[in-house]
Design a protein around this motif. Structure first.
Motif, PDB file in Angstrom:
ATOM      1  N   ASP A 289       0.991  -1.197   0.090  1.00  0.00           N
ATOM      2  CA  ASP A 289      -0.083  -0.044  -0.119  1.00  0.00           C
ATOM      3  C   ASP A 289       0.654   1.216  -0.080  1.00  0.00           C
ATOM      4  O   ASP A 289       1.898   1.223   0.614  1.00  0.00           O
ATOM      5  CB  ASP A 289      -0.940   0.029   1.242  1.00  0.00           C
ATOM      6  N   ARG A 290       0.426   2.098  -0.606  1.00  0.00           N
ATOM      7  CA  ARG A 290       1.165   3.640  -0.772  1.00  0.00           C
ATOM      8  C   ARG A 290       0.227   4.609   0.143  1.00  0.00           C
ATOM      9  O   ARG A 290      -0.870   4.622   0.122  1.00  0.00           O
ATOM     10  CB  ARG A 290       1.222   3.928  -2.183  1.00  0.00           C
ATOM     11  N   SER A 291       0.697   5.659   0.720  1.00  0.00           N
ATOM     12  CA  SER A 291       0.030   6.501   1.271  1.00  0.00           C
ATOM     13  C   SER A 291      -0.457   7.543   0.330  1.00  0.00           C
ATOM     14  O   SER A 291      -0.238   7.746  -0.683  1.00  0.00           O
ATOM     15  CB  SER A 291       1.260   7.332   2.358  1.00  0.00           C
ATOM     16  N   ASP A 292      -1.403   8.195   0.949  1.00  0.00           N
ATOM     17  CA  ASP A 292      -1.937   9.322  -0.149  1.00  0.00           C
ATOM     18  C   ASP A 292      -0.949  10.403  -0.269  1.00  0.00           C
ATOM     19  O   ASP A 292      -1.058  10.954  -1.334  1.00  0.00           O
ATOM     20  CB  ASP A 292      -3.082  10.044   0.788  1.00  0.00           C
ATOM     21  N   PHE A 293      -0.001  10.692   0.485  1.00  0.00           N
ATOM     22  CA  PHE A 293       1.123  11.739   0.262  1.00  0.00           C
ATOM     23  C   PHE A 293       1.891  11.120  -0.840  1.00  0.00           C
ATOM     24  O   PHE A 293       2.273  11.800  -2.003  1.00  0.00           O
ATOM     25  CB  PHE A 293       2.144  11.737   1.517  1.00  0.00           C
TER      26      PHE A 293
ATOM     27  N   GLU B 287      -4.322   6.423 -12.768  1.00  0.00           N
ATOM     28  CA  GLU B 287      -4.309   5.319 -12.110  1.00  0.00           C
ATOM     29  C   GLU B 287      -3.122   4.154 -12.639  1.00  0.00           C
ATOM     30  O   GLU B 287      -2.622   3.369 -11.661  1.00  0.00           O
ATOM     31  CB  GLU B 287      -5.655   4.515 -12.031  1.00  0.00           C
ATOM     32  N   GLN B 288      -3.107   4.005 -13.763  1.00  0.00           N
ATOM     33  CA  GLN B 288      -1.976   3.043 -14.488  1.00  0.00           C
ATOM     34  C   GLN B 288      -0.755   3.482 -13.939  1.00  0.00           C
ATOM     35  O   GLN B 288       0.121   2.613 -13.648  1.00  0.00           O
ATOM     36  CB  GLN B 288      -2.260   2.833 -15.768  1.00  0.00           C
ATOM     37  N   TYR B 289      -0.450   4.933 -14.235  1.00  0.00           N
ATOM     38  CA  TYR B 289       0.726   5.313 -13.642  1.00  0.00           C
ATOM     39  C   TYR B 289       1.105   4.976 -12.243  1.00  0.00           C
ATOM     40  O   TYR B 289       2.292   4.504 -11.746  1.00  0.00           O
ATOM     41  CB  TYR B 289       0.857   6.848 -14.031  1.00  0.00           C
ATOM     42  N   LEU B 290       0.194   5.205 -11.330  1.00  0.00           N
ATOM     43  CA  LEU B 290       0.353   5.135 -10.009  1.00  0.00           C
ATOM     44  C   LEU B 290       0.731   3.358  -9.846  1.00  0.00           C
ATOM     45  O   LEU B 290       1.469   3.315  -9.082  1.00  0.00           O
ATOM     46  CB  LEU B 290      -0.910   5.330  -9.188  1.00  0.00           C
ATOM     47  N   GLU B 291       0.031   2.426 -10.333  1.00  0.00           N
ATOM     48  CA  GLU B 291       0.035   0.961 -10.038  1.00  0.00           C
ATOM     49  C   GLU B 291       1.412   0.738 -10.802  1.00  0.00           C
ATOM     50  O   GLU B 291       2.217   0.015 -10.199  1.00  0.00           O
ATOM     51  CB  GLU B 291      -1.054   0.487 -10.953  1.00  0.00           C
TER      52      GLU B 291
ATOM     53  N   LEU C  67       8.976   0.531  -8.435  1.00  0.00           N
ATOM     54  CA  LEU C  67       9.709   0.789  -7.277  1.00  0.00           C
ATOM     55  C   LEU C  67      10.016  -0.561  -6.164  1.00  0.00           C
ATOM     56  O   LEU C  67      10.890  -0.272  -5.564  1.00  0.00           O
ATOM     57  CB  LEU C  67       9.159   1.861  -6.424  1.00  0.00           C
ATOM     58  N   ASN C  68       9.529  -1.518  -6.619  1.00  0.00           N
ATOM     59  CA  ASN C  68       9.383  -2.898  -6.144  1.00  0.00           C
ATOM     60  C   ASN C  68      10.189  -3.848  -6.893  1.00  0.00           C
ATOM     61  O   ASN C  68      10.294  -4.863  -6.316  1.00  0.00           O
ATOM     62  CB  ASN C  68       8.135  -3.287  -5.490  1.00  0.00           C
ATOM     63  N   ASP C  69      10.819  -3.565  -7.768  1.00  0.00           N
ATOM     64  CA  ASP C  69      11.409  -4.225  -8.752  1.00  0.00           C
ATOM     65  C   ASP C  69      12.939  -3.647  -8.729  1.00  0.00           C
ATOM     66  O   ASP C  69      13.369  -2.361  -9.404  1.00  0.00           O
ATOM     67  CB  ASP C  69      11.159  -4.167 -10.382  1.00  0.00           C
TER      68      ASP C  69
ATOM     69  N   THR D  97      10.570   7.776  -1.480  1.00  0.00           N
ATOM     70  CA  THR D  97      10.150   7.928  -0.127  1.00  0.00           C
ATOM     71  C   THR D  97       8.577   8.558   0.134  1.00  0.00           C
ATOM     72  O   THR D  97       8.229   9.057  -0.485  1.00  0.00           O
ATOM     73  CB  THR D  97      11.061   9.058   0.579  1.00  0.00           C
ATOM     74  N   GLU D  98       8.359   7.874   1.332  1.00  0.00           N
ATOM     75  CA  GLU D  98       6.838   8.287   1.875  1.00  0.00           C
ATOM     76  C   GLU D  98       6.972   9.154   2.966  1.00  0.00           C
ATOM     77  O   GLU D  98       5.809   9.623   3.742  1.00  0.00           O
ATOM     78  CB  GLU D  98       5.930   6.950   1.838  1.00  0.00           C
ATOM     79  N   ASP D  99       8.050   9.440   3.266  1.00  0.00           N
ATOM     80  CA  ASP D  99       8.350  10.561   4.447  1.00  0.00           C
ATOM     81  C   ASP D  99       7.987  11.904   4.031  1.00  0.00           C
ATOM     82  O   ASP D  99       8.718  12.418   3.272  1.00  0.00           O
ATOM     83  CB  ASP D  99       9.977  10.336   4.747  1.00  0.00           C
ATOM     84  N   GLU D 100       7.107  12.519   4.647  1.00  0.00           N
ATOM     85  CA  GLU D 100       6.382  13.762   4.311  1.00  0.00           C
ATOM     86  C   GLU D 100       7.682  14.653   4.761  1.00  0.00           C
ATOM     87  O   GLU D 100       7.442  16.004   4.536  1.00  0.00           O
ATOM     88  CB  GLU D 100       5.175  14.031   4.954  1.00  0.00           C
ATOM     89  N   THR D 101       8.482  14.462   5.656  1.00  0.00           N
ATOM     90  CA  THR D 101       9.615  15.511   6.101  1.00  0.00           C
ATOM     91  C   THR D 101      10.573  15.795   5.148  1.00  0.00           C
ATOM     92  O   THR D 101      11.480  16.624   5.208  1.00  0.00           O
ATOM     93  CB  THR D 101      10.100  15.161   7.492  1.00  0.00           C
ATOM     94  N   ARG D 102      10.690  14.685   3.988  1.00  0.00           N
ATOM     95  CA  ARG D 102      11.845  14.961   3.082  1.00  0.00           C
ATOM     96  C   ARG D 102      11.772  16.027   2.305  1.00  0.00           C
ATOM     97  O   ARG D 102      10.633  16.363   1.999  1.00  0.00           O
ATOM     98  CB  ARG D 102      12.030  13.529   2.176  1.00  0.00           C
TER      99      ARG D 102
END
Length: 280
Positions: A102-106, A176-180, A186-188, A263-268
């Protein structure tokens, strides 16, 4: 005699129906031919696609639906786009690994931001022509030599083919295809290393004085090529220039660009790299 007249009448009706069907079919085919793009034309650093259309083009809504349908049927098959994760060595930027299904809304906001940037003609879909026009904007600045410009074009082409398959007027990428797809990239580990190999060319294209560093003024060129406001460039540069020396090296630039996707870190501070984030 009566039977003959009936047969003659039936043959006449049948012939008329066949002609009507042929006319409808011909019109349908003409209507399903989308805009055909020619080469991009650049003037003063701004590039456009010249377009010519066929008689009987679909309405904008219907055309969009047709492109989406064609993209699903003729683009790279889903199983090909989603390559199995490689056993090769991990990326050196291990701190930016994306983990979990899962990915964050950010993160989704960030991917929507890039999709909107790459969607040059703003029709809600990314095509290979959008990719070409994106690269032409940077090449039009005139700061890449002939070899670098060719390498840039080749990498843009390879990136499209590896991630989205066929290069044709109907292969489009929805939001949506781009997100998917970015999730899978990023996992490959292998695809992740290749996905953003064009970032150094963006840096070289805006490094006007070829100093190996870009200033806030040159960073504004970067945002201009992205179709963003200069004011946003100044704000973003002030944030990502963490050591306050007023310049970014190519290494810093590339790392920020890659970090934005991973990154999913909103502080970056990398969240500012591609401009204001798109609202979900």
């Amino acid at each position: 005699m009566a039977v003959s007249l009936i047969r003659l009448g039936l043959r006449s009706v049948s012939a008329n129906l066949e002609r009507s069907a042929a006319i409808v079919s011909s019109a349908s085919v003409r209507k399903q031919i989308k805009l055909i793009h020619t080469k991009p034309v650049c003037h003063n650093g701004v590039c456009y696609l010249q377009e010519k259309s066929w008689e009987g083009d679909l309405s904008e809504a219907a055309s969009s639906a047709l492109r989406r349908s064609y993209s699903k049927q003729h683009g790279r098959p889903e199983e090909d786009r989603r390559k199995q994760q490689s056993d090769s060595d991990s990326d050196s930027d291990s701190d930016t690994e994306c983990k979990g299904l899962d990915r964050s809304d950010f993160w989704r906001r960030k991917m929507r931001t890039v999709h909107n940037i790459l969607d040059i003609d703003k029709d809600g879909l990314i095509s290979f022509n959008d990719f070409v026009l994106f690269s032409e904007r940077f090449k039009a600045l005139g700061h890449l030599d002939e070899k670098q410009a060719k390498e840039f074009s080749d990498i843009i082409k390879m990136t499209w083919e590896e991630q989205w398959g066929a290069i044709d007027p109907y292969n489009y990428v929805t939001v949506e295809q781009y997100l998917e797809d970015m999730h899978h990239v990023l996992n490959d580990k292998t695809l992740k290393k290749k996905a953003h190999r064009w970032l150094p060319y963006l840096f070289k294209a805006v490094d006007k004085d070829k100093s190996g560093f870009i200033s806030v003024k040159e960073f504004k060129l970067f945002f201009e090529c992205l179709g963003l406001d200069n004011e946003h460039a100044a704000v973003a540069f002030a944030v990502i220039d963490t050591n306050g020396d007023g310049k970014l090296s190519q290494k810093e630039f590339v790392k920020l660009g890659k970090d934005f996707f991973c990154t999913e870190d909103e502080t970056r501070v990398s969240k500012m790299f591609w401009g204001p984030l798109h609202e979900i």
